[in-house]
Design a protein around this motif. Structure first.
Motif, PDB file in Angstrom:
ATOM      1  N   LEU A  95       0.828  -1.198   0.000  1.00  0.00           N
ATOM      2  CA  LEU A  95       0.000   0.000   0.000  1.00  0.00           C
ATOM      3  C   LEU A  95       0.863   1.248   0.000  1.00  0.00           C
ATOM      4  N   VAL A  96       0.479   2.227  -0.811  1.00  0.00           N
ATOM      5  CA  VAL A  96       1.128   3.529  -0.833  1.00  0.00           C
ATOM      6  C   VAL A  96       0.244   4.565  -0.141  1.00  0.00           C
ATOM      7  N   ALA A  97      -0.980   4.715  -0.615  1.00  0.00           N
ATOM      8  CA  ALA A  97      -1.909   5.687  -0.051  1.00  0.00           C
ATOM      9  C   ALA A  97      -3.318   5.358  -0.490  1.00  0.00           C
ATOM     10  N   THR A  98      -4.294   5.703   0.344  1.00  0.00           N
ATOM     11  CA  THR A  98      -5.698   5.544  -0.008  1.00  0.00           C
ATOM     12  C   THR A  98      -6.466   6.790   0.387  1.00  0.00           C
ATOM     13  N   ILE A  99      -7.611   6.980  -0.263  1.00  0.00           N
ATOM     14  CA  ILE A  99      -8.505   8.080   0.061  1.00  0.00           C
ATOM     15  C   ILE A  99      -9.934   7.615  -0.160  1.00  0.00           C
ATOM     16  N   SER A 100     -10.803   7.863   0.810  1.00  0.00           N
ATOM     17  CA  SER A 100     -12.199   7.483   0.700  1.00  0.00           C
ATOM     18  C   SER A 100     -12.974   8.531  -0.072  1.00  0.00           C
ATOM     19  N   SER A 101     -14.192   8.174  -0.484  1.00  0.00           N
ATOM     20  CA  SER A 101     -15.044   9.143  -1.168  1.00  0.00           C
ATOM     21  C   SER A 101     -15.417  10.304  -0.265  1.00  0.00           C
ATOM     22  N   GLY A 102     -15.267  10.129   1.054  1.00  0.00           N
ATOM     23  CA  GLY A 102     -15.481  11.205   2.003  1.00  0.00           C
ATOM     24  C   GLY A 102     -14.253  12.049   2.275  1.00  0.00           C
ATOM     25  N   GLY A 103     -13.092  11.649   1.737  1.00  0.00           N
ATOM     26  CA  GLY A 103     -11.887  12.440   1.863  1.00  0.00           C
ATOM     27  C   GLY A 103     -10.889  11.981   2.908  1.00  0.00           C
ATOM     28  N   SER A 104     -11.175  10.908   3.622  1.00  0.00           N
ATOM     29  CA  SER A 104     -10.229  10.400   4.612  1.00  0.00           C
ATOM     30  C   SER A 104      -9.049   9.743   3.916  1.00  0.00           C
ATOM     31  N   THR A 105      -7.833  10.023   4.384  1.00  0.00           N
ATOM     32  CA  THR A 105      -6.625   9.522   3.737  1.00  0.00           C
ATOM     33  C   THR A 105      -5.796   8.665   4.677  1.00  0.00           C
ATOM     34  N   ASN A 106      -5.025   7.766   4.075  1.00  0.00           N
ATOM     35  CA  ASN A 106      -4.041   6.964   4.782  1.00  0.00           C
ATOM     36  C   ASN A 106      -2.797   6.862   3.914  1.00  0.00           C
ATOM     37  N   TYR A 107      -1.616   6.912   4.547  1.00  0.00           N
ATOM     38  CA  TYR A 107      -0.349   6.842   3.836  1.00  0.00           C
ATOM     39  C   TYR A 107       0.564   5.810   4.468  1.00  0.00           C
ATOM     40  N   ALA A 108       1.342   5.154   3.623  1.00  0.00           N
ATOM     41  CA  ALA A 108       2.426   4.342   4.136  1.00  0.00           C
ATOM     42  C   ALA A 108       3.471   5.248   4.780  1.00  0.00           C
ATOM     43  N   ASP A 109       4.104   4.761   5.845  1.00  0.00           N
ATOM     44  CA  ASP A 109       5.117   5.563   6.524  1.00  0.00           C
ATOM     45  C   ASP A 109       6.246   5.982   5.582  1.00  0.00           C
ATOM     46  N   SER A 110       6.566   5.140   4.615  1.00  0.00           N
ATOM     47  CA  SER A 110       7.682   5.405   3.726  1.00  0.00           C
ATOM     48  C   SER A 110       7.453   6.588   2.788  1.00  0.00           C
ATOM     49  N   VAL A 111       6.201   6.983   2.594  1.00  0.00           N
ATOM     50  CA  VAL A 111       5.892   8.081   1.677  1.00  0.00           C
ATOM     51  C   VAL A 111       5.285   9.277   2.382  1.00  0.00           C
ATOM     52  N   LYS A 112       5.000   9.157   3.653  1.00  0.00           N
ATOM     53  CA  LYS A 112       4.355  10.236   4.399  1.00  0.00           C
ATOM     54  C   LYS A 112       5.225  11.489   4.369  1.00  0.00           C
ATOM     55  N   GLY A 113       4.614  12.610   4.047  1.00  0.00           N
ATOM     56  CA  GLY A 113       5.332  13.863   3.940  1.00  0.00           C
ATOM     57  C   GLY A 113       5.893  14.145   2.567  1.00  0.00           C
ATOM     58  N   ARG A 114       5.936  13.136   1.696  1.00  0.00           N
ATOM     59  CA  ARG A 114       6.444  13.306   0.338  1.00  0.00           C
ATOM     60  C   ARG A 114       5.352  13.162  -0.715  1.00  0.00           C
ATOM     61  N   PHE A 115       4.413  12.259  -0.478  1.00  0.00           N
ATOM     62  CA  PHE A 115       3.331  11.995  -1.425  1.00  0.00           C
ATOM     63  C   PHE A 115       2.031  12.580  -0.899  1.00  0.00           C
ATOM     64  N   THR A 116       1.166  13.010  -1.812  1.00  0.00           N
ATOM     65  CA  THR A 116      -0.154  13.509  -1.462  1.00  0.00           C
ATOM     66  C   THR A 116      -1.191  12.870  -2.371  1.00  0.00           C
ATOM     67  N   ILE A 117      -2.201  12.244  -1.772  1.00  0.00           N
ATOM     68  CA  ILE A 117      -3.281  11.654  -2.544  1.00  0.00           C
ATOM     69  C   ILE A 117      -4.490  12.586  -2.495  1.00  0.00           C
ATOM     70  N   SER A 118      -5.194  12.682  -3.603  1.00  0.00           N
ATOM     71  CA  SER A 118      -6.389  13.505  -3.682  1.00  0.00           C
ATOM     72  C   SER A 118      -7.348  12.888  -4.687  1.00  0.00           C
ATOM     73  N   ARG A 119      -8.575  13.397  -4.728  1.00  0.00           N
ATOM     74  CA  ARG A 119      -9.537  12.873  -5.694  1.00  0.00           C
ATOM     75  C   ARG A 119     -10.542  13.935  -6.086  1.00  0.00           C
ATOM     76  N   GLU A 120     -11.118  13.760  -7.258  1.00  0.00           N
ATOM     77  CA  GLU A 120     -12.227  14.559  -7.742  1.00  0.00           C
ATOM     78  C   GLU A 120     -13.395  13.603  -7.940  1.00  0.00           C
ATOM     79  N   ASN A 121     -14.342  13.640  -7.022  1.00  0.00           N
ATOM     80  CA  ASN A 121     -15.440  12.682  -7.058  1.00  0.00           C
ATOM     81  C   ASN A 121     -16.309  12.836  -8.304  1.00  0.00           C
ATOM     82  N   ALA A 122     -16.487  14.066  -8.775  1.00  0.00           N
ATOM     83  CA  ALA A 122     -17.309  14.297  -9.960  1.00  0.00           C
ATOM     84  C   ALA A 122     -16.713  13.629 -11.189  1.00  0.00           C
ATOM     85  N   LYS A 123     -15.387  13.463 -11.213  1.00  0.00           N
ATOM     86  CA  LYS A 123     -14.707  12.809 -12.326  1.00  0.00           C
ATOM     87  C   LYS A 123     -14.349  11.362 -12.025  1.00  0.00           C
ATOM     88  N   ASN A 124     -14.644  10.906 -10.819  1.00  0.00           N
ATOM     89  CA  ASN A 124     -14.250   9.560 -10.396  1.00  0.00           C
ATOM     90  C   ASN A 124     -12.766   9.329 -10.654  1.00  0.00           C
TER      91      ASN A 124
END
Length: 117
Positions: free
Chosen positions: A47-76
């Motif tokens: 796992l690298v990172a996940t984000i729920s449709s509600g916006g909650s995020t989780n990151y692997a420790d190895s990428v925390k602070g370097r990677f950012t996950i985001s989403r646009e729900n209207a575009k899926n």
């Protein structure tokens, strides 16, 4: 069934940045979790990172602070902004989709990220 299409992989120098995108198509999205896993040759997928449709995020420790996950729900669509890339980040990156209602999972085809001088 949900179909996932990734883009944005490539070759980048250490310390550089890359942005991955994953677009989901299908008829049943509802509440879901999207994200990214990666797999190097001979290694298990992690796992690298996940984000729920509600916006909650989780990151692997190895990428925390370097990677950012985001989403646009209207575009899926889900994105992974990768900064300060290291050679150890080299892997095939797979988009991930999990529908909460039945825990069904879909995977993208994978996109290669190579960090090298």
């Amino acid at each position: 069934q949900v179909q996932l299409v990734e883009s944005g992989g490539g070759l980048v120098q250490p310390g550089g940045s890359l942005r991955l995108s994953c677009a989901a198509s299908g008829s049943d999205f509802r509440v879901n979790v999207m994200g990214w896993y990666r797999q190097a040759p001979g290694e298990q997928r992690e796992l690298v990172a996940t984000i729920s449709s509600g916006g909650s995020t989780n990151y692997a420790d190895s990428v925390k602070g370097r990677f950012t996950i985001s989403r646009e729900n209207a575009k899926n669509t889900v994105y992974l902004q990768m900064n300060s890339l290291k050679p150890e980040d080299t892997a095939v990156y797979y988009c991930y989709f999990r529908r909460v209602i039945d825990s069904s999972i879909a995977w993208g085809q994978g996109t290669q990220v190579t960090v090298s001088s």
